[in-house]
Design a protein around this motif. Structure first.
Motif, mmCIF file in Angstrom:
data_model
loop_
_atom_site.group_PDB
_atom_site.id
_atom_site.type_symbol
_atom_site.label_atom_id
_atom_site.label_comp_id
_atom_site.label_asym_id
_atom_site.label_seq_id
_atom_site.Cartn_x
_atom_site.Cartn_y
_atom_site.Cartn_z
ATOM 1 N N LEU A 198 6.504 -1.986 0.138
ATOM 2 C CA LEU A 198 5.957 -1.833 -1.213
ATOM 3 C C LEU A 198 4.451 -1.663 -1.171
ATOM 4 O O LEU A 198 3.895 -0.812 -1.881
ATOM 5 C CB LEU A 198 6.337 -3.043 -2.071
ATOM 6 C CG LEU A 198 5.785 -3.062 -3.496
ATOM 7 C CD1 LEU A 198 6.215 -1.831 -4.280
ATOM 8 C CD2 LEU A 198 6.218 -4.338 -4.220
ATOM 9 N N GLU A 199 3.775 -2.431 -0.330
ATOM 10 C CA GLU A 199 2.323 -2.322 -0.223
ATOM 11 C C GLU A 199 1.920 -0.939 0.286
ATOM 12 O O GLU A 199 0.946 -0.348 -0.196
ATOM 13 C CB GLU A 199 1.780 -3.410 0.693
ATOM 14 C CG GLU A 199 0.266 -3.531 0.676
ATOM 15 C CD GLU A 199 -0.280 -3.911 -0.688
ATOM 16 O OE1 GLU A 199 -1.420 -3.497 -1.001
ATOM 17 O OE2 GLU A 199 0.413 -4.617 -1.457
ATOM 18 N N ILE A 200 2.659 -0.393 1.237
ATOM 19 C CA ILE A 200 2.367 0.953 1.747
ATOM 20 C C ILE A 200 2.505 1.987 0.640
ATOM 21 O O ILE A 200 1.668 2.881 0.489
ATOM 22 C CB ILE A 200 3.300 1.290 2.931
ATOM 23 C CG1 ILE A 200 2.963 0.408 4.138
ATOM 24 C CG2 ILE A 200 3.191 2.771 3.300
ATOM 25 C CD1 ILE A 200 3.980 0.512 5.262
ATOM 26 N N ILE A 201 3.569 1.871 -0.155
ATOM 27 C CA ILE A 201 3.779 2.818 -1.259
ATOM 28 C C ILE A 201 2.649 2.711 -2.274
ATOM 29 O O ILE A 201 2.145 3.724 -2.776
ATOM 30 C CB ILE A 201 5.142 2.564 -1.923
ATOM 31 C CG1 ILE A 201 6.279 2.866 -0.941
ATOM 32 C CG2 ILE A 201 5.293 3.429 -3.177
ATOM 33 C CD1 ILE A 201 7.648 2.436 -1.448
ATOM 34 N N LEU A 202 2.243 1.483 -2.597
ATOM 35 C CA LEU A 202 1.167 1.295 -3.564
ATOM 36 C C LEU A 202 -0.144 1.891 -3.061
ATOM 37 O O LEU A 202 -0.940 2.427 -3.840
ATOM 38 C CB LEU A 202 0.975 -0.194 -3.861
ATOM 39 C CG LEU A 202 2.106 -0.883 -4.626
ATOM 40 C CD1 LEU A 202 1.811 -2.366 -4.785
ATOM 41 C CD2 LEU A 202 2.317 -0.241 -5.990
ATOM 42 N N SER A 214 6.878 4.897 6.329
ATOM 43 C CA SER A 214 7.716 5.194 7.491
ATOM 44 C C SER A 214 8.115 3.879 8.135
ATOM 45 O O SER A 214 7.413 2.867 8.013
ATOM 46 C CB SER A 214 6.976 6.059 8.510
ATOM 47 O OG SER A 214 5.940 5.328 9.151
ATOM 48 N N LEU A 215 9.246 3.877 8.809
ATOM 49 C CA LEU A 215 9.689 2.663 9.478
ATOM 50 C C LEU A 215 8.701 2.254 10.563
ATOM 51 O O LEU A 215 8.469 1.057 10.791
ATOM 52 C CB LEU A 215 11.081 2.875 10.077
ATOM 53 C CG LEU A 215 12.203 3.243 9.088
ATOM 54 C CD1 LEU A 215 13.548 3.249 9.804
ATOM 55 C CD2 LEU A 215 12.246 2.283 7.909
ATOM 56 N N ARG A 269 4.515 -1.514 12.423
ATOM 57 C CA ARG A 269 3.143 -1.750 12.879
ATOM 58 C C ARG A 269 2.465 -2.811 12.030
ATOM 59 O O ARG A 269 1.841 -3.739 12.550
ATOM 60 C CB ARG A 269 2.345 -0.444 12.833
ATOM 61 C CG ARG A 269 0.938 -0.566 13.417
ATOM 62 C CD ARG A 269 0.124 0.685 13.154
ATOM 63 N NE ARG A 269 -0.255 0.811 11.752
ATOM 64 C CZ ARG A 269 -1.271 0.138 11.208
ATOM 65 N NH1 ARG A 269 -1.986 -0.723 11.904
ATOM 66 N NH2 ARG A 269 -1.562 0.316 9.924
ATOM 67 N N ARG A 270 2.611 -2.691 10.717
ATOM 68 C CA ARG A 270 1.946 -3.651 9.832
ATOM 69 C C ARG A 270 2.574 -5.034 9.903
ATOM 70 O O ARG A 270 1.891 -6.033 9.681
ATOM 71 C CB ARG A 270 1.970 -3.139 8.393
ATOM 72 C CG ARG A 270 1.147 -1.895 8.173
ATOM 73 C CD ARG A 270 0.826 -1.736 6.715
ATOM 74 N NE ARG A 270 0.176 -0.485 6.406
ATOM 75 C CZ ARG A 270 -0.443 -0.231 5.265
ATOM 76 N NH1 ARG A 270 -0.478 -1.167 4.307
ATOM 77 N NH2 ARG A 270 -1.012 0.940 5.041
ATOM 78 N N CYS A 271 3.855 -5.085 10.185
ATOM 79 C CA CYS A 271 4.526 -6.372 10.315
ATOM 80 C C CYS A 271 4.256 -7.022 11.672
ATOM 81 O O CYS A 271 4.564 -8.203 11.868
ATOM 82 C CB CYS A 271 6.031 -6.215 10.120
ATOM 83 S SG CYS A 271 6.555 -5.857 8.430
ATOM 84 N N GLN A 284 9.767 -9.694 4.494
ATOM 85 C CA GLN A 284 8.502 -9.185 5.027
ATOM 86 C C GLN A 284 8.501 -7.662 5.072
ATOM 87 O O GLN A 284 7.513 -7.016 4.698
ATOM 88 C CB GLN A 284 8.265 -9.739 6.432
ATOM 89 C CG GLN A 284 6.953 -9.267 7.060
ATOM 90 C CD GLN A 284 6.856 -9.622 8.541
ATOM 91 O OE1 GLN A 284 7.877 -9.744 9.234
ATOM 92 N NE2 GLN A 284 5.634 -9.780 9.030
ATOM 93 N N ILE A 285 9.607 -7.083 5.496
ATOM 94 C CA ILE A 285 9.714 -5.620 5.563
ATOM 95 C C ILE A 285 9.559 -5.009 4.168
ATOM 96 O O ILE A 285 8.828 -4.027 3.976
ATOM 97 C CB ILE A 285 11.068 -5.214 6.184
ATOM 98 C CG1 ILE A 285 11.091 -5.556 7.682
ATOM 99 C CG2 ILE A 285 11.340 -3.720 5.972
ATOM 100 C CD1 ILE A 285 12.466 -5.416 8.314
ATOM 101 N N LEU A 286 10.228 -5.587 3.185
ATOM 102 C CA LEU A 286 10.177 -5.037 1.828
ATOM 103 C C LEU A 286 8.794 -5.194 1.212
ATOM 104 O O LEU A 286 8.290 -4.274 0.559
ATOM 105 C CB LEU A 286 11.233 -5.703 0.954
ATOM 106 C CG LEU A 286 12.693 -5.441 1.338
ATOM 107 C CD1 LEU A 286 13.637 -6.187 0.409
ATOM 108 C CD2 LEU A 286 13.006 -3.952 1.334
ATOM 109 N N ASP A 287 8.185 -6.361 1.395
ATOM 110 C CA ASP A 287 6.831 -6.558 0.879
ATOM 111 C C ASP A 287 5.866 -5.553 1.498
ATOM 112 O O ASP A 287 5.007 -4.986 0.809
ATOM 113 C CB ASP A 287 6.350 -7.978 1.178
ATOM 114 C CG ASP A 287 6.992 -9.016 0.272
ATOM 115 O OD1 ASP A 287 7.495 -8.638 -0.798
ATOM 116 O OD2 ASP A 287 6.985 -10.201 0.644
ATOM 117 N N THR A 288 6.000 -5.335 2.797
ATOM 118 C CA THR A 288 5.119 -4.400 3.505
ATOM 119 C C THR A 288 5.365 -2.972 3.035
ATOM 120 O O THR A 288 4.417 -2.208 2.802
ATOM 121 C CB THR A 288 5.346 -4.506 5.021
ATOM 122 O OG1 THR A 288 5.099 -5.853 5.445
ATOM 123 C CG2 THR A 288 4.436 -3.562 5.782
#
Length: 282
Positions: free
Chosen positions: A41-45, A53-54, A59-61, A35-39
């Motif tokens: 990647l989405e932030i970077i995109l 940022s962590l 927050r998104r998770c 979940q952290i990695l998917d989130t």
């Protein structure tokens, strides 16, 4: 050939187990890291590496900050795993191409070219890599990560080039592999996802395959010299130019070629998994 998967595959689940301390023992830990990695990647995109940022990941998770920092101490550490996660499906696809029964080196090279061209039409690749290219100009960690990605790609191209054109010296084969990879990557801004020429990919791919395969098969040392290349004596342990430290480069190559340390094999790391990308202090 279809596009590489943009979602996690079962192999990535196994990779996660061997990547993050605390993620391999329980399914909940593996799910949290995924979940952290998917989130991330989405932030970077959406906003680029600077938006990552962590705290924003937490927050998104919908979790406390400690649920993220338990696995990741900084965003460079997080980016390393994001990039490794992105690489896993490509390692599998390259291995599939390499082991197609009865396929010639030319056919394998064509399949790799088509795979990479189709991939640049995915939102993930078109959105992620231009950010990385720009950041690599002034961020040492990102520069090493990007270099690692293309080293792994060239490791698949160089043996095919050597088989198709054995008269080339090692430096010439490696540089020709760089040219093939750079030609495809540079196409992102024109035929990538949402770009003006995206709908012309079938014709563009046909031209690219014809041009790149032809130059790989037919170029000779004499032709290179006619255009200004002056061969020099290569040292016995010549390695391609890289921003990676020597030890990191060797570890990356050995891991990609299946020469992983015994500990990695003992821990169940799949031989086709990409070696961890090099890291520097952020």
């Amino acid at each position: 050939m279809t596009n590489p998967p943009e979602t996690r595959t079962p192999r990535i689940g196994a990779w996660l187990s061997s990547t993050r301390e605390g993620a391999g023992r329980y399914q909940a830990g593996r799910d949290r890291v995924a979940q952290i990695l998917d989130t991330a990647l989405e932030i970077i995109l959406e906003g680029g590496y600077h938006a990552l940022s962590l705290r924003e990941v937490a927050r998104r998770c919908g979790v406390r900050m400690g649920a993220v920092t338990y696995y990741y101490k900084g965003r460079a550490d997080l980016l390393q795993d994001v990039l490794n996660m992105v690489l896993v499906p490509y390692a599998d696809r390259f291995n599939e191409i390499e082991h197609v029964p009865g396929a010639t080196a030319e056919q394998k090279l064509e399949q790799i070219i088509r795979l990479l061209l189709e991939d640049i039409q995915t939102r993930r690749t078109t959105g992620l890599f231009p950010h990385l290219w720009a950041l690599a100009n002034h961020d040492p960690f990102v520069a090493q990560a990007v270099d690692s990605i293309y080293i792994l790609e060239r490791l698949r191209l160089v043996p095919l080039i050597g088989e198709l054109n054995p008269g080339l010296a090692p430096r010439e084969r490696e540089t020709l592999a760089l040219f093939v990879a750079a030609s495809i990557a540079g196409s992102t801004m024109f035929v990538g996802a949402g770009k003006p020429w995206a709908g012309e990919l079938p014709l563009y791919a046909a031209i690219a395959c014809r041009a790149l395969i032809d130059v790989v098969k037919t170029i000779t040392p004499e032709q290179l010299q006619a255009y200004g290349w002056r061969p020099v004596a290569e040292p016995p342990e010549w390695t391609p130019p890289t921003v990676l430290p020597d030890a990191a480069y060797r570890a990356l190559v050995d891991g990609a070629l299946g020469h992983a340390p015994a500990a990695a094999a003992r821990d169940g790391v799949h031989e086709s998994a990409p070696a961890p990308l090099a890291t520097v202090s952020s």
